[in-house]
Scaffold this motif. Structure first.
Motif, mmCIF file in Angstrom:
data_model
loop_
_atom_site.group_PDB
_atom_site.id
_atom_site.type_symbol
_atom_site.label_atom_id
_atom_site.label_comp_id
_atom_site.label_asym_id
_atom_site.label_seq_id
_atom_site.Cartn_x
_atom_site.Cartn_y
_atom_site.Cartn_z
ATOM 1 N N LEU A 9 45.596 28.796 37.112
ATOM 2 C CA LEU A 9 45.965 30.191 37.345
ATOM 3 C C LEU A 9 46.183 30.930 36.033
ATOM 4 C CD1 LEU A 9 48.503 29.790 40.286
ATOM 5 C CD2 LEU A 9 46.259 30.870 40.411
ATOM 6 N N LYS A 10 46.848 30.272 35.107
ATOM 7 C CA LYS A 10 47.140 30.896 33.817
ATOM 8 C C LYS A 10 45.864 31.146 33.032
ATOM 9 C CE LYS A 10 50.151 30.354 29.768
ATOM 10 N NZ LYS A 10 51.194 29.513 29.132
ATOM 11 N N ASP A 11 44.960 30.178 33.018
ATOM 12 C CA ASP A 11 43.710 30.336 32.272
ATOM 13 C C ASP A 11 42.878 31.490 32.815
ATOM 14 O OD1 ASP A 11 44.393 28.269 30.626
ATOM 15 O OD2 ASP A 11 42.989 26.815 31.481
ATOM 16 N N PHE A 12 42.759 31.568 34.134
ATOM 17 C CA PHE A 12 42.005 32.671 34.734
ATOM 18 C C PHE A 12 42.668 34.008 34.419
ATOM 19 C CE2 PHE A 12 39.561 29.591 37.006
ATOM 20 C CZ PHE A 12 38.454 30.241 37.523
ATOM 21 N N PHE A 13 44.000 34.036 34.471
ATOM 22 C CA PHE A 13 44.724 35.275 34.207
ATOM 23 C C PHE A 13 44.544 35.715 32.758
ATOM 24 C CE2 PHE A 13 48.515 37.790 33.166
ATOM 25 C CZ PHE A 13 48.521 38.697 34.214
ATOM 26 N N PHE A 14 44.695 34.783 31.830
ATOM 27 C CA PHE A 14 44.547 35.123 30.416
ATOM 28 C C PHE A 14 43.132 35.621 30.123
ATOM 29 C CE2 PHE A 14 48.660 33.725 29.899
ATOM 30 C CZ PHE A 14 49.071 33.582 28.577
ATOM 31 N N HIS A 50 49.935 29.618 46.760
ATOM 32 C CA HIS A 50 49.172 30.587 47.555
ATOM 33 C C HIS A 50 48.116 31.263 46.682
ATOM 34 C CE1 HIS A 50 48.083 33.734 50.301
ATOM 35 N NE2 HIS A 50 48.701 34.677 49.622
ATOM 36 N N LEU A 51 48.488 31.648 45.473
ATOM 37 C CA LEU A 51 47.520 32.255 44.556
ATOM 38 C C LEU A 51 46.399 31.278 44.228
ATOM 39 C CD1 LEU A 51 49.619 34.254 41.922
ATOM 40 C CD2 LEU A 51 48.903 34.911 44.222
ATOM 41 N N VAL A 56 40.760 29.463 44.581
ATOM 42 C CA VAL A 56 39.801 28.412 44.935
ATOM 43 C C VAL A 56 38.836 28.905 46.006
ATOM 44 C CG1 VAL A 56 39.581 26.151 46.040
ATOM 45 C CG2 VAL A 56 41.280 26.499 44.240
ATOM 46 N N GLN A 57 39.376 29.578 47.023
ATOM 47 C CA GLN A 57 38.534 30.083 48.109
ATOM 48 C C GLN A 57 37.517 31.104 47.599
ATOM 49 O OE1 GLN A 57 38.538 29.086 51.312
ATOM 50 N NE2 GLN A 57 40.301 27.728 51.165
ATOM 51 N N ILE A 71 38.921 41.686 42.005
ATOM 52 C CA ILE A 71 39.409 40.641 42.905
ATOM 53 C C ILE A 71 40.513 39.829 42.229
ATOM 54 C CG2 ILE A 71 38.784 38.404 43.932
ATOM 55 C CD1 ILE A 71 37.936 40.596 45.730
ATOM 56 N N LEU A 72 40.316 39.500 40.961
ATOM 57 C CA LEU A 72 41.335 38.723 40.249
ATOM 58 C C LEU A 72 42.641 39.495 40.130
ATOM 59 C CD1 LEU A 72 39.267 37.019 37.396
ATOM 60 C CD2 LEU A 72 40.239 35.933 39.431
ATOM 61 N N PHE A 73 42.573 40.764 39.766
ATOM 62 C CA PHE A 73 43.799 41.567 39.712
ATOM 63 C C PHE A 73 44.492 41.574 41.077
ATOM 64 C CE2 PHE A 73 42.087 43.852 35.859
ATOM 65 C CZ PHE A 73 43.185 43.611 35.039
#
Length: 212
Positions: A9-14, A50-51, A56-57, A71-73
């Motif tokens: 989650l952190k990697d995708f967010f960064f 949940h995030l 993943v989905q 979508i990521l935001f």
């Protein structure tokens, strides 16, 4: 490569935020806020897990999505504000998303679509925007998992509403279940509908029966 839940989650967010700013203090501040909100001790379902599930989905259908960054935001901010005593969580989450996105210079058009997607999680109705349909379908994907997973989900939701006695909670929960069961299609996209619809209806009916 093996990812833990928070690492992924952190990697995708960064990676997302670095499209708009290279200020590491800002990036860390925004992530820490997300992590803190979703790790609140009163949350049992609306958590980082949940995030992770949404991510993943939606990665699975990434090629079908027109604007992946929006979508990521929406994933990260859609439950950023969550208080079971309030009925405006989506509005407040959308407002926080707007505030943070403005801070890093995100275009207003992107912000408005993100806010629309977050607000769509109030009703999970069919949208004219197909990205939004993928997003809300992923948000509901837990409904179509195996009964064992679904059972953990609804029990965790109950824990979040522990302040309410059964007589009040069960009445409200039944309305939620009937809301989904009354839909022509719980899942609006063909991908999620074909994969999850039948199991979701079975799970919802079973929980409804157990609440009687």
């Amino acid at each position: 490569m093996f990812y833990t839940k928070i690492t992924m989650l952190k990697d995708f967010f960064f990676d997302l935020i670095r499209n708009y700013t290279d200020n590491e203090n800002t990036i860390n501040y925004l992530w820490n806020e997300i992590e803190k909100n979703y790790s609140n001790h009163r949350r049992y379902y609306h958590t980082l897990q949940h995030l992770e599930n949404l991510l993943v989905q939606l990665v699975e259908v990434k090629e079908k999505i027109q604007n992946w960054n929006i979508i990521l935001f929406s994933i990260y901010y859609h439950d950023a504000i969550y208080n079971v005593l309030k009925s405006d969580n989506e509005q407040r989450s959308a407002a926080l998303a707007e505030k943070r996105m403005l801070q890093i210079g995100v275009d207003n058009q992107i912000i408005n679509i993100c806010k629309m997607q977050i607000m769509a999680t109030q009703s999970h109705a069919q949208s004219a925007d197909n990205d939004t349909n993928y997003f809300t379908d992923a948000d509901l994907s837990v409904l179509g998992q195996s009964w064992n997973i679904y059972e953990i989900y609804y029990k965790n939701v109950r824990k979040e509403y522990i302040i309410y006695p059964d007589i009040i909670y069960n009445s409200g929960r039944k309305k939620v279940l009937h809301h989904f069961l009354s839909m022509d299609r719980i899942f609006k996209t063909e991908f999620f509908n074909s994969k999850l619809e039948n199991q979701a209806k079975e799970n919802l009916q079973k929980e409804l029966y157990l609440l009687k």
